[in-house]
Design a protein around this motif. Structure first.
Motif, PDB file in Angstrom:
ATOM      1  N   THR A  51     -27.179  12.303   3.417  1.00 52.33           N
ATOM      2  CA  THR A  51     -26.095  13.048   2.769  1.00 52.33           C
ATOM      3  C   THR A  51     -25.244  13.833   3.754  1.00 52.33           C
ATOM      4  O   THR A  51     -24.171  14.294   3.390  1.00 52.33           O
ATOM      5  CB  THR A  51     -26.685  14.020   1.729  1.00 52.33           C
ATOM      6  OG1 THR A  51     -27.634  14.883   2.384  1.00 52.33           O
ATOM      7  CG2 THR A  51     -27.385  13.251   0.613  1.00 52.33           C
ATOM      8  N   HIS A  52     -25.709  13.989   4.985  1.00 47.63           N
ATOM      9  CA  HIS A  52     -24.961  14.754   5.988  1.00 47.63           C
ATOM     10  C   HIS A  52     -24.452  13.832   7.086  1.00 47.63           C
ATOM     11  O   HIS A  52     -25.114  12.849   7.448  1.00 47.63           O
ATOM     12  CB  HIS A  52     -25.840  15.844   6.603  1.00 47.63           C
ATOM     13  CG  HIS A  52     -26.354  16.841   5.604  1.00 47.63           C
ATOM     14  ND1 HIS A  52     -25.531  17.674   4.890  1.00 47.63           N
ATOM     15  CD2 HIS A  52     -27.625  17.121   5.195  1.00 47.63           C
ATOM     16  CE1 HIS A  52     -26.255  18.440   4.091  1.00 47.63           C
ATOM     17  NE2 HIS A  52     -27.532  18.118   4.255  1.00 47.63           N
ATOM     18  N   ALA A  53     -23.295  14.165   7.619  1.00 50.83           N
ATOM     19  CA  ALA A  53     -22.700  13.360   8.688  1.00 50.83           C
ATOM     20  C   ALA A  53     -23.605  13.324   9.915  1.00 50.83           C
ATOM     21  O   ALA A  53     -23.697  12.300  10.590  1.00 50.83           O
ATOM     22  CB  ALA A  53     -21.319  13.914   9.040  1.00 50.83           C
ATOM     23  N   LEU A  82     -16.852   7.564  23.751  1.00 56.89           N
ATOM     24  CA  LEU A  82     -16.599   6.743  22.564  1.00 56.89           C
ATOM     25  C   LEU A  82     -15.164   6.244  22.446  1.00 56.89           C
ATOM     26  O   LEU A  82     -14.783   5.699  21.403  1.00 56.89           O
ATOM     27  CB  LEU A  82     -16.974   7.547  21.308  1.00 56.89           C
ATOM     28  CG  LEU A  82     -18.432   8.041  21.281  1.00 56.89           C
ATOM     29  CD1 LEU A  82     -18.701   8.832  20.019  1.00 56.89           C
ATOM     30  CD2 LEU A  82     -19.415   6.880  21.404  1.00 56.89           C
ATOM     31  N   LEU A  83     -14.383   6.378  23.516  1.00 61.03           N
ATOM     32  CA  LEU A  83     -13.022   5.843  23.518  1.00 61.03           C
ATOM     33  C   LEU A  83     -12.998   4.488  24.211  1.00 61.03           C
ATOM     34  O   LEU A  83     -13.967   4.073  24.853  1.00 61.03           O
ATOM     35  CB  LEU A  83     -12.075   6.821  24.221  1.00 61.03           C
ATOM     36  CG  LEU A  83     -11.953   8.211  23.595  1.00 61.03           C
ATOM     37  CD1 LEU A  83     -11.035   9.088  24.438  1.00 61.03           C
ATOM     38  CD2 LEU A  83     -11.454   8.118  22.164  1.00 61.03           C
ATOM     39  N   GLY A 135     -17.951   5.956  16.843  1.00 59.56           N
ATOM     40  CA  GLY A 135     -16.923   6.961  17.097  1.00 59.56           C
ATOM     41  C   GLY A 135     -16.472   7.641  15.814  1.00 59.56           C
ATOM     42  O   GLY A 135     -16.264   8.867  15.784  1.00 59.56           O
ATOM     43  N   GLY A 136     -16.333   6.864  14.745  1.00 60.16           N
ATOM     44  CA  GLY A 136     -15.946   7.439  13.460  1.00 60.16           C
ATOM     45  C   GLY A 136     -17.009   8.367  12.907  1.00 60.16           C
ATOM     46  O   GLY A 136     -16.699   9.453  12.393  1.00 60.16           O
ATOM     47  N   LEU A 137     -18.268   7.953  13.005  1.00 60.12           N
ATOM     48  CA  LEU A 137     -19.362   8.800  12.538  1.00 60.12           C
ATOM     49  C   LEU A 137     -19.469  10.077  13.370  1.00 60.12           C
ATOM     50  O   LEU A 137     -19.764  11.157  12.842  1.00 60.12           O
ATOM     51  CB  LEU A 137     -20.684   8.026  12.600  1.00 60.12           C
ATOM     52  CG  LEU A 137     -20.834   6.859  11.615  1.00 60.12           C
ATOM     53  CD1 LEU A 137     -22.098   6.059  11.919  1.00 60.12           C
ATOM     54  CD2 LEU A 137     -20.874   7.377  10.178  1.00 60.12           C
ATOM     55  N   ASP A 139     -16.805  12.499  12.206  1.00 57.67           N
ATOM     56  CA  ASP A 139     -17.222  13.144  10.952  1.00 57.67           C
ATOM     57  C   ASP A 139     -18.233  14.251  11.231  1.00 57.67           C
ATOM     58  O   ASP A 139     -18.185  15.337  10.633  1.00 57.67           O
ATOM     59  CB  ASP A 139     -17.839  12.115  10.005  1.00 57.67           C
ATOM     60  CG  ASP A 139     -16.819  11.099   9.511  1.00 57.67           C
ATOM     61  OD1 ASP A 139     -15.608  11.386   9.581  1.00 57.67           O
ATOM     62  OD2 ASP A 139     -17.245  10.005   9.062  1.00 57.67           O
ATOM     63  N   TYR A 140     -19.145  13.976  12.146  1.00 56.27           N
ATOM     64  CA  TYR A 140     -20.164  14.964  12.486  1.00 56.27           C
ATOM     65  C   TYR A 140     -19.549  16.176  13.182  1.00 56.27           C
ATOM     66  O   TYR A 140     -19.952  17.321  12.935  1.00 56.27           O
ATOM     67  CB  TYR A 140     -21.233  14.321  13.366  1.00 56.27           C
ATOM     68  CG  TYR A 140     -22.201  15.296  13.999  1.00 56.27           C
ATOM     69  CD1 TYR A 140     -22.839  16.271  13.231  1.00 56.27           C
ATOM     70  CD2 TYR A 140     -22.472  15.249  15.365  1.00 56.27           C
ATOM     71  CE1 TYR A 140     -23.723  17.164  13.813  1.00 56.27           C
ATOM     72  CE2 TYR A 140     -23.361  16.134  15.942  1.00 56.27           C
ATOM     73  CZ  TYR A 140     -23.976  17.097  15.167  1.00 56.27           C
ATOM     74  OH  TYR A 140     -24.848  17.984  15.737  1.00 56.27           O
ATOM     75  N   GLN A 141     -18.571  15.944  14.049  1.00 53.18           N
ATOM     76  CA  GLN A 141     -17.924  17.058  14.741  1.00 53.18           C
ATOM     77  C   GLN A 141     -17.283  18.017  13.741  1.00 53.18           C
ATOM     78  O   GLN A 141     -17.346  19.240  13.899  1.00 53.18           O
ATOM     79  CB  GLN A 141     -16.869  16.528  15.721  1.00 53.18           C
ATOM     80  CG  GLN A 141     -17.446  15.920  16.976  1.00 53.18           C
ATOM     81  CD  GLN A 141     -18.191  16.954  17.811  1.00 53.18           C
ATOM     82  OE1 GLN A 141     -19.421  16.990  17.832  1.00 53.18           O
ATOM     83  NE2 GLN A 141     -17.456  17.831  18.466  1.00 53.18           N
ATOM     84  N   TRP A 142     -16.654  17.461  12.699  1.00 52.21           N
ATOM     85  CA  TRP A 142     -16.044  18.311  11.675  1.00 52.21           C
ATOM     86  C   TRP A 142     -17.113  19.116  10.950  1.00 52.21           C
ATOM     87  O   TRP A 142     -16.941  20.307  10.662  1.00 52.21           O
ATOM     88  CB  TRP A 142     -15.275  17.430  10.677  1.00 52.21           C
ATOM     89  CG  TRP A 142     -14.586  18.208   9.605  1.00 52.21           C
ATOM     90  CD1 TRP A 142     -13.371  18.823   9.665  1.00 52.21           C
ATOM     91  CD2 TRP A 142     -15.094  18.463   8.281  1.00 52.21           C
ATOM     92  NE1 TRP A 142     -13.081  19.450   8.479  1.00 52.21           N
ATOM     93  CE2 TRP A 142     -14.117  19.250   7.610  1.00 52.21           C
ATOM     94  CE3 TRP A 142     -16.250  18.099   7.595  1.00 52.21           C
ATOM     95  CZ2 TRP A 142     -14.278  19.677   6.294  1.00 52.21           C
ATOM     96  CZ3 TRP A 142     -16.424  18.537   6.287  1.00 52.21           C
ATOM     97  CH2 TRP A 142     -15.447  19.308   5.653  1.00 52.21           C
TER      98      TRP A 142
END
Length: 375
Positions: free
Chosen positions: A185-187, A216-217, A260-262, A265-268
């Motif tokens: 349920t959590h990023a 991740l770039l 990179g997308g995940l 999301d986690y950084q936010w």
């Protein structure tokens, strides 16, 4: 813990807090090994301390036990209830398995054999010779090198041990991994599951990742890294949470754009916890104290227990490693590539990570059945 570099060293002391010199020497020899982990040192220190304590409690010299005394130690390991984990006594006593007892006794045997090699050692060469016996290796694992003259066809096995059935190693299918991602349920938790599934890294390596390791770039040249494409670096270093890469050799593992997308999301999610701002470790505590501090293995293990309960099947961190390596081998990746990705130092290390799927076994049986019909 060293006040100089923060490195963790394990020692064994007696009732008067005096260092046990032979144990210290043995643990130091472990640290000198190329692929030794601080977790291995911690485990071996506890096992040797248990053996030494047993010798004191039962009134015999640790350096000169009879084989009968050692057999008694092995049986005591499974007969003696384990101490309670908390202040309350358990409703039902807990006991060590025979496999755990074999592992503890094996560490004690290796310790005694090591001591026998030291100058002016209290452990005799005669005792060391009794601890192991040669055994013909009839069924060598695939790729095992017996030597030009077959000199590696025999191995030393413990003379005292329980006979047990070795359980098979478990792994997760791609569908099960997707279910676990859906259950998270959590990023942060989704990123951790995805990192383990995609890279096959050990849980200690994942918990030891730092933000500087996440490239991740499409290009990381601005970071001083010439590796093309998104990837993650695994480096052996001392971390506040005790996480440690098993091998000293650094490596990088390519990942897909979805990581990179995940991570974004986690950084936010992470930015909302102010205490995490100054922590360079990737995976930190966001939902329980101490907030912003690096995640440790016990809390991570509990996380996967919760995910497994929601998903309805067993899911432990190391199972993702088995899944990744099995996937690479099924895809026909060369052994040297898989060894580099997994951080293995020998081909034999990969054998336990090969799992046959239900369909592969069915296809093999059908092929034999078809051959029989044609005869």
């Amino acid at each position: 813990m060293s006040p100089v570099d923060g490195s963790v060293l394990w020692v064994v002391v007696d009732a008067d807090y005096e260092l046990h010199p032979y144990t210290s020497a043995y643990l130091a020899s472990l640290r000198a090994q190329e692929d030794a982990s601080v977790n291995t040192e911690r485990t071996y220190a506890g096992r040797i301390a248990l053996y030494l304590s047993y010798c004191v409690d039962h009134g015999f010299d640790w350096a000169a036990p009879s084989m009968r005394k050692l057999a008694g130690f092995l049986h005591w390991l499974v007969d003696e209830p384990l101490p309670a984990k908390g202040p309350r006594a358990p409703v039902k006593p807990r006991y060590r398995s025979k496999g755990t007892a074999n592992a503890i006794a094996g560490t004690a045997f290796r310790f005694l054999r090591y001591c026998a090699l030291l100058d002016e050692s209290p452990v005799s060469a005669e005792l060391a010779a009794k601890l192991y016996e040669p055994k013909e290796l009839r069924h060598a694992p695939p790729g095992y090198d017996r030597g030009e003259d077959g000199q590696f066809s025999t191995v030393d096995v413990k003379t005292i041990k329980f006979k047990i059935v070795v359980p098979g190693y478990e792994y997760l299918t791609d569908d099960e991994i997707r279910q676990l991602l859906d259950c998270a349920t959590h990023a942060r938790d989704r990123l951790l599951v995805a990192i383990l599934a995609v890279t096959g890294m050990r849980i200690g390596e994942a918990l030891g990742l730092r933000r500087e390791d996440m490239h991740l770039l499409a290009s990381s040249k601005v970071l001083g890294c010439d590796v093309a494409g998104p990837h993650v670096h695994v480096r052996r270093r001392q971390n506040a949470n005790g996480a440690l890469a098993k091998t000293r050799k650094s490596r990088w593992i390519p990942v897909g754009e979805d990581i990179g997308g995940l991570y974004a999301d986690y950084q936010w999610e992470r930015d909302r916890v102010l205490e995490a701002a100054d922590c360079d470790i990737v995976f930190v505590n966001l939902f329980a104290a101490p907030f912003g501090q690096p995640m440790k293995y016990p809390s991570t293990y509990e996380l996967f227990q919760r995910l497994a309960k929601k998903a309805g099947f067993a899911a432990r961190p190391h199972m993702f490693r088995h899944s990744a390596i099995t996937r690479w081998r099924r895809e026909g990746r060369p052994d040297h590539v898989i060894m580099d990705l997994a951080g293995h130092v020998s081909r034999q290390s990969m054998d336990q990570y090969t799992h046959a799927s239900d369909q592969e076994k069915r296809d093999a049986v059908n092929q034999v059945a078809a051959l029989g019909k044609s005869l």
